[in-house]
Design a protein around this motif. Structure first.
Motif, PDB file in Angstrom:
ATOM      1  N   THR A   1       0.838  -1.202   0.000  1.00 11.21           N
ATOM      2  CA  THR A   1       0.000   0.000   0.000  1.00 11.21           C
ATOM      3  C   THR A   1       0.871   1.248   0.000  1.00 11.21           C
ATOM      4  OG1 THR A   1      -1.759  -1.179   1.158  1.00 11.21           O
ATOM      5  CG2 THR A   1      -1.806   1.233   1.270  1.00 11.21           C
ATOM      6  N   LYS A   2       1.881   1.267   0.831  1.00  9.15           N
ATOM      7  CA  LYS A   2       2.809   2.412   0.891  1.00  9.15           C
ATOM      8  C   LYS A   2       3.496   2.611  -0.460  1.00  9.15           C
ATOM      9  CE  LYS A   2       6.987   3.963   3.265  1.00  9.15           C
ATOM     10  NZ  LYS A   2       7.970   3.655   4.327  1.00  9.15           N
TER      11      LYS A   2
ATOM     12  N   LEU B   1      -1.665  -6.637  -3.744  1.00  5.31           N
ATOM     13  CA  LEU B   1      -2.760  -6.308  -2.820  1.00  5.31           C
ATOM     14  C   LEU B   1      -4.047  -7.077  -3.099  1.00  5.31           C
ATOM     15  CD1 LEU B   1      -2.256  -2.458  -2.534  1.00  5.31           C
ATOM     16  CD2 LEU B   1      -1.973  -4.152  -0.717  1.00  5.31           C
ATOM     17  N   ASN B   2      -4.363  -7.271  -4.369  1.00  2.00           N
ATOM     18  CA  ASN B   2      -5.653  -7.858  -4.733  1.00  2.00           C
ATOM     19  C   ASN B   2      -5.633  -9.367  -4.926  1.00  2.00           C
ATOM     20  OD1 ASN B   2      -6.846  -5.290  -4.694  1.00  2.00           O
ATOM     21  ND2 ASN B   2      -6.233  -4.915  -6.808  1.00  2.00           N
ATOM     22  N   ALA B   3      -4.448  -9.932  -5.129  1.00  3.20           N
ATOM     23  CA  ALA B   3      -4.373 -11.378  -5.367  1.00  3.20           C
ATOM     24  C   ALA B   3      -3.442 -12.082  -4.370  1.00  3.20           C
ATOM     25  CB  ALA B   3      -3.919 -11.656  -6.799  1.00  3.20           C
TER      26      ALA B   3
ATOM     27  N   GLU C   1      -4.690 -14.346  -1.143  1.00  4.72           N
ATOM     28  CA  GLU C   1      -4.385 -15.771  -1.309  1.00  4.72           C
ATOM     29  C   GLU C   1      -3.596 -16.288  -0.107  1.00  4.72           C
ATOM     30  OE1 GLU C   1      -2.064 -18.787  -4.403  1.00  4.72           O
ATOM     31  OE2 GLU C   1      -1.648 -16.649  -4.504  1.00  4.72           O
ATOM     32  N   ALA C   2      -2.579 -15.540   0.300  1.00  5.70           N
ATOM     33  CA  ALA C   2      -1.750 -15.967   1.421  1.00  5.70           C
ATOM     34  C   ALA C   2      -2.555 -16.010   2.723  1.00  5.70           C
ATOM     35  CB  ALA C   2      -0.546 -15.035   1.571  1.00  5.70           C
ATOM     36  N   ILE C   3      -3.344 -14.994   2.969  1.00  5.74           N
ATOM     37  CA  ILE C   3      -4.153 -14.953   4.204  1.00  5.74           C
ATOM     38  C   ILE C   3      -5.122 -16.124   4.254  1.00  5.74           C
ATOM     39  CG2 ILE C   3      -5.973 -13.679   5.416  1.00  5.74           C
ATOM     40  CD1 ILE C   3      -4.521 -11.085   4.498  1.00  5.74           C
ATOM     41  N   GLU C   4      -5.833 -16.337   3.159  1.00  5.57           N
ATOM     42  CA  GLU C   4      -6.809 -17.432   3.132  1.00  5.57           C
ATOM     43  C   GLU C   4      -6.133 -18.788   3.303  1.00  5.57           C
ATOM     44  OE1 GLU C   4     -10.451 -19.254   0.454  1.00  5.57           O
ATOM     45  OE2 GLU C   4      -9.279 -17.599  -0.370  1.00  5.57           O
ATOM     46  N   ALA C   5      -5.050 -18.996   2.602  1.00  5.78           N
ATOM     47  CA  ALA C   5      -4.373 -20.295   2.654  1.00  5.78           C
ATOM     48  C   ALA C   5      -3.802 -20.581   4.043  1.00  5.78           C
ATOM     49  CB  ALA C   5      -3.263 -20.343   1.610  1.00  5.78           C
ATOM     50  N   ILE C   6      -3.145 -19.596   4.634  1.00  3.76           N
ATOM     51  CA  ILE C   6      -2.564 -19.793   5.965  1.00  3.76           C
ATOM     52  C   ILE C   6      -3.678 -19.986   6.988  1.00  3.76           C
ATOM     53  CG2 ILE C   6      -1.211 -18.700   7.799  1.00  3.76           C
ATOM     54  CD1 ILE C   6       0.363 -17.280   5.444  1.00  3.76           C
ATOM     55  N   SER C   7      -4.717 -19.192   6.889  1.00  9.76           N
ATOM     56  CA  SER C   7      -5.846 -19.294   7.827  1.00  9.76           C
ATOM     57  C   SER C   7      -6.556 -20.633   7.739  1.00  9.76           C
ATOM     58  CB  SER C   7      -6.857 -18.178   7.566  1.00  9.76           C
ATOM     59  OG  SER C   7      -6.272 -16.916   7.791  1.00  9.76           O
TER      60      SER C   7
ATOM     61  N   ILE D   1       5.650 -15.667  -2.222  1.00 13.08           N
ATOM     62  CA  ILE D   1       6.716 -15.673  -3.226  1.00 13.08           C
ATOM     63  C   ILE D   1       6.370 -14.693  -4.343  1.00 13.08           C
ATOM     64  CG2 ILE D   1       7.796 -17.045  -5.064  1.00 13.08           C
ATOM     65  CD1 ILE D   1       7.547 -19.473  -3.153  1.00 13.08           C
ATOM     66  N   ASP D   2       5.130 -14.726  -4.789  1.00 14.14           N
ATOM     67  CA  ASP D   2       4.736 -13.867  -5.899  1.00 14.14           C
ATOM     68  C   ASP D   2       4.857 -12.384  -5.545  1.00 14.14           C
ATOM     69  OD1 ASP D   2       3.916 -13.841  -8.650  1.00 14.14           O
ATOM     70  OD2 ASP D   2       2.050 -12.944  -7.945  1.00 14.14           O
ATOM     71  N   ALA D   3       4.636 -12.026  -4.294  1.00  9.97           N
ATOM     72  CA  ALA D   3       4.800 -10.624  -3.887  1.00  9.97           C
ATOM     73  C   ALA D   3       6.237 -10.170  -4.140  1.00  9.97           C
ATOM     74  CB  ALA D   3       4.420 -10.442  -2.419  1.00  9.97           C
TER      75      ALA D   3
END
Length: 163
Positions: A67-68, A98-100, A104-110, A122-124
């Motif tokens: 975001t920054k 931000l959008n993908a 993806e990481a939050i959902e997968a880890i959660s 990795i993609d970030a």
């Protein structure tokens, strides 16, 4: 009564020490110990988080940095019109983070599917590197890009602990 208070204080000290050691122990397994500790200690959730929680805190750090960086890109459009093409590509890449990648990481880890979380993290880093290359060595975003790569590498190491 005094013995009870002493025992309770010892238990509090033991909890604090074990919480600190969780961050320390986890960060020892990453490529940048000091960055890892700094990022996790700067978030109040870090002191009580398990490994998944630590990974999610770092994904939040990726989100904040993206975001920054996107705000900086938008500011540079006005200041550096000669970089419009490269800035446009960077904007597109950071929006993808931000959008993908972050969701993806939050959902997968959660959900306990860390492999997909690792892919997003990795993609970030890949998106940040591609942004940097678009300037052919004259990037005004180098420090932000390097920060994203470093945070992504630390986050990836922690997500890999969940595999």
């Amino acid at each position: 009564m005094k013995k009870l208070m002493v025992m309770m204080m010892m238990m509090v000290v033991m909890v604090v020490v074990s919480e600190a050691s969780m961050v320390q122990q986890t960060c020892k397994e990453t490529p940048n110990f000091s960055l890892c500790v700094s990022l996790l200690d700067s978030d109040p959730r870090g002191s009580s988080a398990d490994t998944s929680g630590l990974a999610l805190i770092l994904v939040d750090k990726i989100k904040g940095l993206a975001t920054k960086t996107l705000n900086e890109i938008n500011s540079l459009y006005k200041k550096r019109p000669e970089l419009k093409g490269a800035l446009y590509e960077c904007s597109r890449r950071y929006k993808a983070i931000l959008n993908a990648d972050v969701p993806e990481a939050i959902e997968a880890i959660s959900k306990g599917v860390p492999k997909f979380g690792e892919d997003g993290v990795i993609d970030a880093g890949v998106e940040a590197s591609a942004c940097e290359r678009g300037f052919n060595g004259k990037s005004p975003l180098t420090s932000l890009t390097k920060s994203m790569q470093n945070i992504s590498n630390v986050t990836r190491a922690i997500v890999r602990m969940l595999l």
